[in-house]
Scaffold this active site. Structure first.
Site, PDB file in Angstrom:
ATOM      1  N   GLU A  61       0.753  -1.216   0.062  1.00 52.94           N
ATOM      2  CA  GLU A  61      -0.007   0.184   0.038  1.00 52.94           C
ATOM      3  C   GLU A  61       0.728   1.282  -0.008  1.00 52.94           C
ATOM      4  O   GLU A  61       1.914   1.311   0.589  1.00 52.94           O
ATOM      5  CB  GLU A  61      -0.905  -0.009   1.306  1.00 52.94           C
ATOM      6  N   ASP A 110       2.981   2.064  -4.858  1.00 55.96           N
ATOM      7  CA  ASP A 110       3.074   2.257  -6.339  1.00 55.96           C
ATOM      8  C   ASP A 110       3.604   3.478  -6.793  1.00 55.96           C
ATOM      9  O   ASP A 110       4.486   3.632  -7.868  1.00 55.96           O
ATOM     10  CB  ASP A 110       1.484   2.077  -7.094  1.00 55.96           C
ATOM     11  N   GLY A 156     -16.414   4.704  -3.733  1.00 51.92           N
ATOM     12  CA  GLY A 156     -15.696   5.269  -2.648  1.00 51.92           C
ATOM     13  C   GLY A 156     -15.449   4.340  -1.263  1.00 51.92           C
ATOM     14  O   GLY A 156     -15.084   4.671  -0.196  1.00 51.92           O
ATOM     15  N   LEU A 182     -12.300   0.210  -3.511  1.00 53.23           N
ATOM     16  CA  LEU A 182     -12.166  -1.075  -4.592  1.00 53.23           C
ATOM     17  C   LEU A 182     -12.061  -0.585  -5.809  1.00 53.23           C
ATOM     18  O   LEU A 182     -12.240  -1.360  -6.674  1.00 53.23           O
ATOM     19  CB  LEU A 182     -13.366  -1.891  -4.246  1.00 53.23           C
ATOM     20  N   SER A 183     -11.523   0.682  -6.338  1.00 55.62           N
ATOM     21  CA  SER A 183     -11.130   1.101  -7.302  1.00 55.62           C
ATOM     22  C   SER A 183     -12.257   1.437  -8.601  1.00 55.62           C
ATOM     23  O   SER A 183     -12.156   1.013  -9.569  1.00 55.62           O
ATOM     24  CB  SER A 183     -10.201   0.266  -8.146  1.00 55.62           C
ATOM     25  N   ASP A 195      -4.295   0.553  -9.389  1.00 57.06           N
ATOM     26  CA  ASP A 195      -5.805   0.257  -9.830  1.00 57.06           C
ATOM     27  C   ASP A 195      -5.905   0.203 -11.200  1.00 57.06           C
ATOM     28  O   ASP A 195      -6.752  -0.749 -11.606  1.00 57.06           O
ATOM     29  CB  ASP A 195      -6.826   1.424  -9.284  1.00 57.06           C
TER      30      ASP A 195
HETATM   31  C1  GLA Z   1      -5.308   4.346  -4.216  1.00 60.52           C
HETATM   32  C2  GLA Z   1      -4.493   4.690  -5.383  1.00 60.52           C
HETATM   33  C3  GLA Z   1      -3.290   3.609  -5.811  1.00 60.52           C
HETATM   34  C4  GLA Z   1      -2.474   3.573  -4.508  1.00 60.52           C
HETATM   35  C5  GLA Z   1      -3.329   3.191  -3.318  1.00 60.52           C
HETATM   36  C6  GLA Z   1      -2.539   3.175  -2.165  1.00 60.52           C
HETATM   37  O1  GLA Z   1      -5.851   3.028  -4.786  1.00 60.52           O
HETATM   38  O2  GLA Z   1      -5.479   4.764  -6.517  1.00 60.52           O
HETATM   39  O3  GLA Z   1      -2.549   4.119  -6.974  1.00 60.52           O
HETATM   40  O4  GLA Z   1      -1.637   4.360  -4.631  1.00 60.52           O
HETATM   41  O5  GLA Z   1      -4.451   4.067  -3.222  1.00 60.52           O
HETATM   42  O6  GLA Z   1      -1.628   1.749  -2.193  1.00 60.52           O
END
Ligand code: GLA
Length: 384
Positions: free
Chosen positions: A33, A36, A121, A124-125, A171
């Site tokens: 986490e 990236d 929100g 989970l992208s 993501d």
């Molecule tokens: C969000 C961002 C990612 C990453 C995570 C944390 O999901 O979109 O790029 O930085 O937080 O790991």
């Protein structure tokens, strides 16, 4: 409704045209986490929550986007679409148009219908799924085939340059390139990856704290800045450390006293998280689930204490899972400050685990959580 037929009927009724249909998944991150954007390692999985897009060409030079989730339609001129985000769901499809136009592609008029079930929100992208599915739909419409990793970079630019969220590549990458039954150990420096099979007896139990998270908000960029400030101190001493990926825990021993105390802690999280992520993939490969669980627990501690990226509810959700039968490992997943925890659980125990965790969390907080047993899915593609 992961049902292309339903989206086709909806699109046909609204736009009187048969659409081509695409899907892009949300994701859960097993470990890694806030590494990236430091060009480090992450190990996400695409999940079976997804966004679907139907697209058909138009002859009137308009771009018309409709979201079934919001029950709202917006119209733009293809020749002169807005160049600025408006804090609206249509920023994502418009951002795709803007980035592609900036790359020199001529974007014709089109109708786009969107529907998704990635919880919004929740870490989970949902936004990455929306960007990736739109990017795939629009590039197919104009007859351009873009390789998955390149498509992911373009979608990251939608966030960074159009929407204004300073996120990394994780993501968008996993949404575009996920593989069924696998996690991806992704090297965010060169986008090379290794597939890590998820054994069939392991379930992905995703527990939503129902505390909303936003990466456009202040905490995410603040943490990012704090960790990057630590990196700059190390780089000023020994050079060759443009990103925390290149730093070591020894560097922190040597020069930590020159850093803001918070920056030191943020960097300690990022540097140690990279080590844990690579180790977790190795442990998964060896079938050493005890070690995977230990690394996840350590990752959560580091995320919560050093990075201060958690919240009371997420810490509680992780704690309440600890003595439940079948648990392999639990931690907060995603950008932080709310959202979901990921629990690796023995498949045979997953239903009972989910029920009991939900009961315990509701009893302690008065909040009814949503708990999902998910499956590692494939990346974005055309349906039918
Ligand atoms: C969000 C961002 C990612 C990453 C995570 C944390 O999901 O979109 O790029 O930085 O937080 O790991």
């Amino acid at each position: 409704m992961h049902d292309p037929a339903a989206l086709r009927s909806l699109h046909l009724a609204r736009f009187q045209a048969v659409p081509a249909i695409f899907v892009a998944p949300g994701r859960v991150n097993l470990i890694g986490e806030h590494t990236d954007y430091a060009e480090g390692f992450v190990m996400p999985v695409a999940i079976d929550f997804a966004t679907l897009a139907g697209i058909s060409p138009r002859t009137d030079g308009k771009i018309v986007v409709y979201s079934e989730n919001y029950g709202e339609e917006k119209t733009f001129e293809a020749a002169a679409p807005p160049t600025q985000a408006g804090k609206h769901w249509s920023d994502y499809p418009l951002g795709v148009v803007a980035i592609l136009a900036g790359e020199g592609y001529k974007i014709p008029g089109f109708s786009l219908s969107l529907w998704g079930d990635v919880p919004l929100g929740s870490g989970l992208s949902s936004s990455a799924a929306l960007e990736v599915v739109t990017m795939l739909a629009v590039t197919s419409l104009i007859g351009v085939a873009i390789p998955g990793p390149v498509l992911a970079r373009l979608c990251q630019r939608v966030e960074n340059e159009f929407v204004g969220a300073n996120c990394g590549i994780m993501d968008q990458f996993i949404s575009a390139n996920g593989k069924e039954n696998h996690a991806l150990l992704l090297d965010c420096r060169d986008l090379s990856f290794k597939l890590a099979p998820i054994p069939a007896h392991i379930a992905l139990v995703i527990a939503n704290t129902m505390v909303k998270h936003s990466i456009a908000g202040g905490d995410y960029p603040t943490r990012r800045r704090e960790s990057e400030a630590a990196c700059a101190v190390i780089d000023s001493h020994r050079g060759g450390v443009p990103f925390l990926r290149d730093a070591t825990l020894d560097d922190l021993e040597k020069w930590g006293h020159e850093m803001e105390p918070k920056s030191l802690l943020r960097a300690r999280h990022v540097i140690s998280e990279d080590l844990r992520t690579v180790a977790a993939e190795k442990a998964l490969e060896k079938g050493d689930l005890a070690e995977v669980g230990r690394l996840m627990a350590e990752a959560h501690r580091s995320y919560s204490k050093d990075f201060e990226g958690s919240c009371v509810e997420a810490d509680l959700m992780v704690e309440l899972a600890q003595d439940l039968p079948g648990l392999i490992g639990a931690r907060l997943t995603g950008g932080g400050f709310g959202g979901c925890t990921i629990n690796l659980v023995e498949q045979s125990q997953a239903k009972a685990f989910a029920a009991e965790l939900g009961k315990r969390y509701a009893a302690k907080t008065g909040i009814e959580p949503q708990i999902h047993i998910c499956h590692a899915s494939g990346g974005a593609h055309r349906l039918e």
